[in-house]
Write an enzyme that holds these catalytic residues in place. Structure first.
Site, PDB file in Angstrom:
ATOM      1  N   HIS A  25       0.918  -1.233  -0.089  1.00 34.67           N
ATOM      2  CA  HIS A  25      -0.005  -0.227   0.060  1.00 34.67           C
ATOM      3  C   HIS A  25       1.075   1.372   0.035  1.00 34.67           C
ATOM      4  CE1 HIS A  25       0.931   0.878   4.306  1.00 34.67           C
ATOM      5  NE2 HIS A  25       0.745  -0.153   4.463  1.00 34.67           N
ATOM      6  N   GLU A 100      -2.625  -6.899   7.397  1.00 34.40           N
ATOM      7  CA  GLU A 100      -1.304  -7.007   8.064  1.00 34.40           C
ATOM      8  C   GLU A 100      -1.438  -7.809   9.231  1.00 34.40           C
ATOM      9  OE1 GLU A 100       1.811  -6.843   8.442  1.00 34.40           O
ATOM     10  OE2 GLU A 100       2.337  -4.848   7.797  1.00 34.40           O
TER      11      GLU A 100
END
Length: 235
Positions: A25, A100
């Site tokens: 990201h 994550e």
């Protein structure tokens, strides 16, 4: 690997393989302030949006992609939506298995504060042991690996002979690198919107890394010098 080389590699995709282009990201203000994000839902900062636009333009110049997947955390989903627009892909498929690592008690703290306020969790966080869960509902590295590796394998199985994009996080990318290179070093710094290319076939077969850590599209926007979240840490 330059764009021409990447295109040639894609054209040479072996039968039974999928090419999975995995992108970290874009930058967040938490990355810049060295705050541990984990599964807290920080958004991209302005630089992160510029990085997402840049990687989207890069990928739009390559051979067509069949689909795009992303972690459902905002920083990954927003990056993926920007890329999808550039690559004329109609829908981003969001999957929590691409999130994550959950970092438990450390989430929302800077590394310095974590060491002082949550020393037990901080010690586990920096440990090389893979079986220790973080206090506060956090995951072990083995748990992270199991969910993200199986997710990528499933995506590859649905797209044999095709190219797909996956947008995820630094900790996830380190586990994917480990799957492709068991016992190797951790893959160096994984910068925001770096491009990492895997060729994946059947479960149990080796994964092939065709390209790793490409940030050639970030000449104008630059990368975060500290590399936080993309160096030896997750977050």
């Amino acid at each position: 690997m330059c764009s021409t080389a990447a295109a040639a590699a894609a054209a040479a995709l072996l039968p039974g393989f999928a090419e999975v282009v995995v992108v970290r990201h874009g930058e967040t203000s938490w990355n810049a302030s060295k705050t541990i994000q984990g599964q807290l839902d920080a958004e991209l900062n302005e630089k992160g949006r510029q990085q997402a636009n840049a990687v989207g333009v890069k990928l739009s110049k390559e051979r067509k992609f069949s689909a795009i997947y992303a972690s459902d955390l905002q920083r990954a989903a927003e990056t993926a939506n920007i890329i999808a627009s550039s690559c004329s892909l109609p829908k981003v498929v969001l999957d929590p298995a691409l999130r994550e690592r959950h970092l438990g008690d450390l989430q929302g703290l800077t590394l310095d504060k974590a060491a002082k306020q949550k020393p037990a969790a901080h010690k586990i966080f920096l440990s090389s042991r893979r079986d220790q869960e973080l206090p506060g509902g956090g995951e072990s590295l083995d748990q992270l690996s199991k969910r993200c590796v199986s997710c990528l394998q499933k995506i590859a199985g649905q797209h044999k002979g095709e190219r797909v994009i996956v947008v995820t996080h630094g900790g996830v990318l380190r586990e994917l690198y480990r799957r492709a290179n068991p016992g190797a070093p951790r893959g160096g710094t994984i910068h925001n919107t770096s491009v990492n290319v895997f060729h994946i076939s059947d479960p149990g077969d080796p994964w092939i890394i065709k390209n790793w850590g490409d940030v050639s599209h970030l000449k104008d926007t630059g990368v975060l010098k500290s590399g936080f979240g993309g160096d030896g840490t997750s977050g």
